[in-house]
Design an enzyme around this catalytic site. Structure first.
Site, PDB file in Angstrom:
ATOM      1  CB  SER A 119      -0.819   0.081   1.287  1.00  0.00           C
ATOM      2  OG  SER A 119      -1.691  -0.956   1.397  1.00  0.00           O
ATOM      3  CD  GLU A 152      -1.451   4.228  -6.501  1.00  0.00           C
ATOM      4  OE1 GLU A 152      -1.458   3.470  -5.503  1.00  0.00           O
ATOM      5  OE2 GLU A 152      -1.411   5.457  -6.385  1.00  0.00           O
ATOM      6  CG  ASN A 190      -3.024   3.957   0.457  1.00  0.00           C
ATOM      7  OD1 ASN A 190      -4.240   4.142   0.521  1.00  0.00           O
ATOM      8  ND2 ASN A 190      -2.494   2.773   0.219  1.00  0.00           N
TER       9      ASN A 190
END
Ligand SMILES: CC(=O)CC(=O)SCCNC(=O)CCNC(=O)[C@H](O)C(C)(C)COP(=O)(O)OP(=O)(O)OC[C@H]1O[C@@H](n2cnc3c(N)ncnc32)[C@H](O)[C@@H]1OP(=O)(O)O
Ligand SMILES: NC(=O)C1=CN([C@@H]2O[C@H](COP(=O)(O)OP(=O)(O)OC[C@H]3O[C@@H](n4cnc5c(N)ncnc54)[C@H](OP(=O)(O)O)[C@@H]3O)[C@@H](O)[C@H]2O)C=CC1
Length: 283
Positions: A119, A152, A190
């Site tokens: 992440s 992504e 994020n």
């Protein structure tokens, strides 16, 4: 580069979703975890998701059975020897990811691409644990994987164009939309999402409103599908904390400091939906 065999490391909420969408697209998939219970849980979730598609008439029962047959659950990392692509979705800790990538580098053939679903952790640093940094890349799926369209794709410092293009192609094959980003803490998703969630936790911590009120404001006022505290529980509070720590350390700005209430919940083992309790209680 041709990809037919995909290995997914970690059968948690992300790993099982990734295995599902890859198998649905026709890839042969090996799903690995260190605990049998976790693999059984992962396969049960995939089976439930596919059965819902059959019930809704969107998938033939035969296709469901074929998809499940394409997924082989395993407990050791040795199956990387047959993989064209490995997608790592273990816990969000640099020490664990480096250890996994170093092992994969020993076991996987020279052609194999090693991708991480991290992440927020730097792909370049994960790549440095291997002798093939040019074949290491970030492939960041969104939760819930079967529903969310985005992947992504993060280029590490050494990632080659050929490897990027292969991952872009695989992403399209599994029906997702690739977006290319560079390797900075939290990438794009994020870096923007988690400070918003952290601020919502501060809003609760400072007694500005109840958790329900905070979620309601963001749902009804901003049309977010889930309020930020519900979303934090959904992502996993441990993962949220790891991401905030990566942003804080990597960008060096105090605005990214994790809320003490988030730390407290994680220390208590209240990790959100996956453990039955976070900001809310789940059955
Ligand atoms: C932390 C990171 O590194 C990056 C991240 O992933 S951040 C998190 C990103 N994700 C989000 O922001 C999700 C925000 N929430 C949402 O988009 C929606 O609430 C949601 C899609 C999760 C659920 O949608 P909803 O309309 O509230 O609920 P619901 O009607 O039950 O579900 C909609 C569809 O999604 C499916 N679905 C919901 N949750 C699912 C899950 N966990 N797995 C598989 N499918 C799921 C449902 O089956 C339903 O499918 P059908 O329409 O085909 O029946
Ligand atoms: N949650 C989210 O919304 C998103 C998460 N991610 C990223 O995906 C990754 C996984 O997250 P998520 O699925 O939510 O986490 P979970 O906690 O649901 O799953 C992680 C799984 O990895 C297993 N695991 C731990 N160490 C190893 C290892 N050495 N080898 C194999 N498996 C291992 C864990 O086992 P055990 O429980 O025994 O430790 C667990 O089953 C993280 O990097 C996270 O940042 C990316 C996008 C969205």
């Amino acid at each position: 580069m041709s990809v037919q065999h995909i290995m997914v490391i970690g059968a948690g909420q992300m790993g099982s979703g990734i295995a599902q969408v890859c198998a649905m697209a026709g890839y042969s998939v090996v799903l690995q975890d260190v605990k049998k219970e976790q693999i059984d849980k992962g396969i049960a979730i995939i089976t439930k998701n596919l059965a819902r598609q059959v019930e809704k008439g969107r998938m033939a029962e035969e296709d469901m059975n074929d998809t499940l047959a394409r997924i082989t659950p395993v407990l050791t990392i040795q199956s990387a020897a047959e993989a064209d692509l490995v997608i790592e979705a273990a816990v969000e800790r640099m020490d664990i990811k480096k250890q996994i990538f170093a092992q994969l580098d020993e076991i996987a053939p020279a052609r194999t691409i090693l991708a991480s679903n991290t992440s927020s952790l730097p792909i370049t640093e994960i790549a440095a644990a291997t002798k093939r940094p040019e074949q290491v890349i970030g492939m960041h799926f969104m939760n819930p994987v079967p529903v969310m369209k985005l992947v992504e794709i993060i280029r590490g410092l050494a990632t080659t164009d050929e490897v990027y293009e292969t991952i872009e192609e695989v992403t399209k094959q599994i029906g997702k939309v690739p977006v290319e980003v560079n390797d900075f803490p939290g990438f794009v998703s994020n870096r923007i999402l988690l400070p918003m969630i952290n601020e919502a936790i501060y809003t609760l911590y400072e007694g500005v409103a109840t958790k329900e009120a905070i979620d309601e404001v963001m749902k009804l006022g901003m049309n977010h599908p889930m309020g930020p505290l519900t979303l934090a529980d959904f992502i996993g509070l441990d993962t949220c904390l790891y991401i905030m720590e990566v942003l804080h350390e990597g960008l060096g700005d105090s605005k990214y400091r994790p809320c003490p209430l988030l730390r407290k919940y994680v220390k208590a083992g209240w990790l959100g939906k996956k453990t039955g309790r976070g900001f809310y209680v789940y059955e």
